[in-house]
Design a protein around this motif. Structure first.
Motif, PDB file in Angstrom:
ATOM      1  N   THR A  33      62.847  69.218  87.144  1.00 11.45           N
ATOM      2  CA  THR A  33      63.827  70.042  86.455  1.00 11.45           C
ATOM      3  C   THR A  33      64.747  70.776  87.411  1.00 11.45           C
ATOM      4  O   THR A  33      64.289  71.478  88.323  1.00 11.45           O
ATOM      5  CB  THR A  33      63.113  71.064  85.557  1.00 11.45           C
ATOM      6  OG1 THR A  33      62.126  70.394  84.777  1.00 11.45           O
ATOM      7  CG2 THR A  33      64.113  71.737  84.623  1.00 11.45           C
ATOM      8  N   ASP A  34      66.044  70.625  87.178  1.00 15.04           N
ATOM      9  CA  ASP A  34      67.045  71.395  87.898  1.00 15.04           C
ATOM     10  C   ASP A  34      66.976  72.838  87.398  1.00 15.04           C
ATOM     11  O   ASP A  34      67.102  73.080  86.193  1.00 15.04           O
ATOM     12  CB  ASP A  34      68.437  70.811  87.628  1.00 15.04           C
ATOM     13  CG  ASP A  34      69.513  71.451  88.480  1.00 15.04           C
ATOM     14  OD1 ASP A  34      69.304  72.582  88.959  1.00 15.04           O
ATOM     15  OD2 ASP A  34      70.585  70.836  88.660  1.00 15.04           O
ATOM     16  N   PRO A  35      66.746  73.834  88.286  1.00 14.77           N
ATOM     17  CA  PRO A  35      66.640  75.234  87.824  1.00 14.77           C
ATOM     18  C   PRO A  35      67.858  75.708  87.049  1.00 14.77           C
ATOM     19  O   PRO A  35      67.743  76.594  86.203  1.00 14.77           O
ATOM     20  CB  PRO A  35      66.488  76.016  89.142  1.00 14.77           C
ATOM     21  CG  PRO A  35      65.918  75.037  90.100  1.00 14.77           C
ATOM     22  CD  PRO A  35      66.512  73.706  89.729  1.00 14.77           C
ATOM     23  N   LEU A  36      69.028  75.125  87.298  1.00 16.39           N
ATOM     24  CA  LEU A  36      70.234  75.558  86.599  1.00 16.39           C
ATOM     25  C   LEU A  36      70.203  75.201  85.119  1.00 16.39           C
ATOM     26  O   LEU A  36      70.885  75.804  84.311  1.00 16.39           O
ATOM     27  CB  LEU A  36      71.475  74.927  87.250  1.00 16.39           C
ATOM     28  CG  LEU A  36      71.751  75.336  88.704  1.00 16.39           C
ATOM     29  CD1 LEU A  36      72.957  74.574  89.231  1.00 16.39           C
ATOM     30  CD2 LEU A  36      71.964  76.841  88.820  1.00 16.39           C
ATOM     31  N   GLU A  85      68.126  72.467  77.381  1.00 15.16           N
ATOM     32  CA  GLU A  85      68.392  71.049  77.597  1.00 15.16           C
ATOM     33  C   GLU A  85      68.215  70.761  79.090  1.00 15.16           C
ATOM     34  O   GLU A  85      69.114  70.983  79.888  1.00 15.16           O
ATOM     35  CB  GLU A  85      69.783  70.674  77.109  1.00 15.16           C
ATOM     36  CG  GLU A  85      69.936  70.886  75.599  1.00 15.16           C
ATOM     37  CD  GLU A  85      71.154  70.184  75.036  1.00 15.16           C
ATOM     38  OE1 GLU A  85      72.017  69.765  75.825  1.00 15.16           O
ATOM     39  OE2 GLU A  85      71.233  70.046  73.804  1.00 15.16           O
ATOM     40  N   LYS A  86      67.050  70.260  79.443  1.00 11.77           N
ATOM     41  CA  LYS A  86      66.686  70.089  80.845  1.00 11.77           C
ATOM     42  C   LYS A  86      67.336  68.846  81.435  1.00 11.77           C
ATOM     43  O   LYS A  86      67.515  67.839  80.761  1.00 11.77           O
ATOM     44  CB  LYS A  86      65.170  69.987  80.986  1.00 11.77           C
ATOM     45  CG  LYS A  86      64.419  71.215  80.510  1.00 11.77           C
ATOM     46  CD  LYS A  86      62.924  71.016  80.633  1.00 11.77           C
ATOM     47  CE  LYS A  86      62.160  72.219  80.089  1.00 11.77           C
ATOM     48  NZ  LYS A  86      60.700  72.022  80.180  1.00 11.77           N
ATOM     49  N   SER A  87      67.659  68.938  82.716  1.00  7.94           N
ATOM     50  CA  SER A  87      68.239  67.818  83.447  1.00  7.94           C
ATOM     51  C   SER A  87      67.504  67.672  84.768  1.00  7.94           C
ATOM     52  O   SER A  87      67.191  68.666  85.424  1.00  7.94           O
ATOM     53  CB  SER A  87      69.730  68.051  83.701  1.00  7.94           C
ATOM     54  OG  SER A  87      70.299  66.956  84.393  1.00  7.94           O
ATOM     55  N   THR A  88      67.209  66.436  85.154  1.00  4.00           N
ATOM     56  CA  THR A  88      66.398  66.199  86.337  1.00  4.00           C
ATOM     57  C   THR A  88      67.229  66.193  87.609  1.00  4.00           C
ATOM     58  O   THR A  88      68.419  65.862  87.600  1.00  4.00           O
ATOM     59  CB  THR A  88      65.656  64.858  86.215  1.00  4.00           C
ATOM     60  OG1 THR A  88      64.814  64.675  87.350  1.00  4.00           O
ATOM     61  CG2 THR A  88      66.647  63.698  86.128  1.00  4.00           C
ATOM     62  N   LEU A  89      66.588  66.568  88.706  1.00  4.47           N
ATOM     63  CA  LEU A  89      67.148  66.314  90.026  1.00  4.47           C
ATOM     64  C   LEU A  89      66.996  64.823  90.332  1.00  4.47           C
ATOM     65  O   LEU A  89      66.171  64.129  89.741  1.00  4.47           O
ATOM     66  CB  LEU A  89      66.419  67.150  91.077  1.00  4.47           C
ATOM     67  CG  LEU A  89      66.518  68.677  90.919  1.00  4.47           C
ATOM     68  CD1 LEU A  89      65.554  69.366  91.880  1.00  4.47           C
ATOM     69  CD2 LEU A  89      67.931  69.167  91.164  1.00  4.47           C
ATOM     70  N   TYR A 149      67.263  65.871  76.899  1.00  8.53           N
ATOM     71  CA  TYR A 149      66.712  65.955  78.246  1.00  8.53           C
ATOM     72  C   TYR A 149      67.152  64.723  79.031  1.00  8.53           C
ATOM     73  O   TYR A 149      67.190  63.615  78.495  1.00  8.53           O
ATOM     74  CB  TYR A 149      65.181  65.990  78.227  1.00  8.53           C
ATOM     75  CG  TYR A 149      64.568  67.270  77.694  1.00  8.53           C
ATOM     76  CD1 TYR A 149      65.360  68.279  77.144  1.00  8.53           C
ATOM     77  CD2 TYR A 149      63.202  67.470  77.743  1.00  8.53           C
ATOM     78  CE1 TYR A 149      64.796  69.432  76.655  1.00  8.53           C
ATOM     79  CE2 TYR A 149      62.622  68.632  77.256  1.00  8.53           C
ATOM     80  CZ  TYR A 149      63.429  69.611  76.712  1.00  8.53           C
ATOM     81  OH  TYR A 149      62.854  70.764  76.227  1.00  8.53           O
ATOM     82  N   THR A 150      67.481  64.914  80.302  1.00  8.49           N
ATOM     83  CA  THR A 150      67.863  63.813  81.183  1.00  8.49           C
ATOM     84  C   THR A 150      66.713  63.515  82.130  1.00  8.49           C
ATOM     85  O   THR A 150      66.314  64.370  82.926  1.00  8.49           O
ATOM     86  CB  THR A 150      69.128  64.156  81.980  1.00  8.49           C
ATOM     87  OG1 THR A 150      70.186  64.489  81.077  1.00  8.49           O
ATOM     88  CG2 THR A 150      69.557  62.966  82.833  1.00  8.49           C
TER      89      THR A 150
END
Length: 248
Positions: free
Chosen positions: A17-20, A26-30, A85-86
């Protein structure tokens, strides 16, 4: 005596998870695994409070691809929301890690037996780990197996258009959390760094080598002594079995 393990971890999806985007719902992955996530996988394979796992390198095997999925997160106040979510699609990594004794835990010096911990970790890895393996977050189930560390099968083990090694920079990213029993400062810290991938391999810095850090809060070290743990033979569930009780 050895203290290093090499293993492959893979699964259908990964989410570092990207902290931003973690707070917004809506989570987005690094694009690459974090040091803390891989350290957590090592601890799921085998861990004792007398040792600290250090991740040395990771090799990215598959091409980095993402997939966006509609998720219905738990809403404790009621209702029905939809979030997107990505995830990383088909993640596969080869990890090199080693353990060192936690010198800040003088109360556990009797457990500083390198040979013992290495062979327990090796057997645990061959069995797929002692606990469930997650690739970033809990909904992303992963699987581990022992292997040799190599980048021969990496998608990114290739030359660029100038015939040079393929170097990829990812900018400033979250690295790890530093707990007080590891740093000996009585503080919980968050570490950041600038990862660089060369021919598919990322060499991690140790937490104390990260230039950027943030103090989250003060935290005390939990001590393991006679006053704060229960021996297995004294557990209530075992008493019930010995006395012929019924466990519901």
């Amino acid at each position: 005596m050895k203290n290093e393990i090499n293993f492959k971890v893979s699964g259908r999806y990964g989410l570092f998870t990207d902290p931003l985007t973690k707070i917004g719902g809506e989570k987005s992955t690094l694009m690459i695994p974090t040091y803390q996530a891989l350290k957590g996988i090592c601890e799921s394979i085998y861990w004792k409070p007398s040792i600290i796992w250090y991740v040395d390198e990771v090799c990215v095997i598959n091409q980095i691809k993402t997939e966006r999925k509609g998720i219905r997160p738990i809403k404790y106040g009621g209702g029905n929301d939809l979030a997107y979510y990505t995830y990383i699609k088909d993640p596969e990594y080869i990890v090199k890690a080693h353990f060192e004794f936690n010198q800040n835990r003088k109360d556990l010096q009797n457990d500083f037996n390198q040979n013992k911990h290495y062979f327990i970790a090796k057997r645990a890895l061959e069995k797929g780990g002692r606990r469930d393996i997650f690739i970033g977050t809990r909904e992303c189930q992963g699987y581990v197996e022992p292997c040799e560390f190599t980048n021969k099968t990496s998608y990114y083990n290739r030359k660029d258009k100038n015939g040079e090694k393929l170097v990829t920079q990812f900018g400033l990213q979250y690295h790890s959390l530093s707990y007080p029993d590891e740093n000996g400062e009585g503080l919980l810290k968050c570490k950041f760094w600038n990862p660089v991938m060369v021919d598919g391999v990322i060499a991690f810095k140790r937490p104390n080598e990260c230039e950027i850090e943030r103090i989250i809060r003060k935290m005390e070290v939990k001590e393991f002594g006679n006053g704060n743990f229960t021996f297995v033979e004294n557990e209530e569930i075992l008493k019930d079995y010995r006395e012929g009780g019924v466990i519901v």
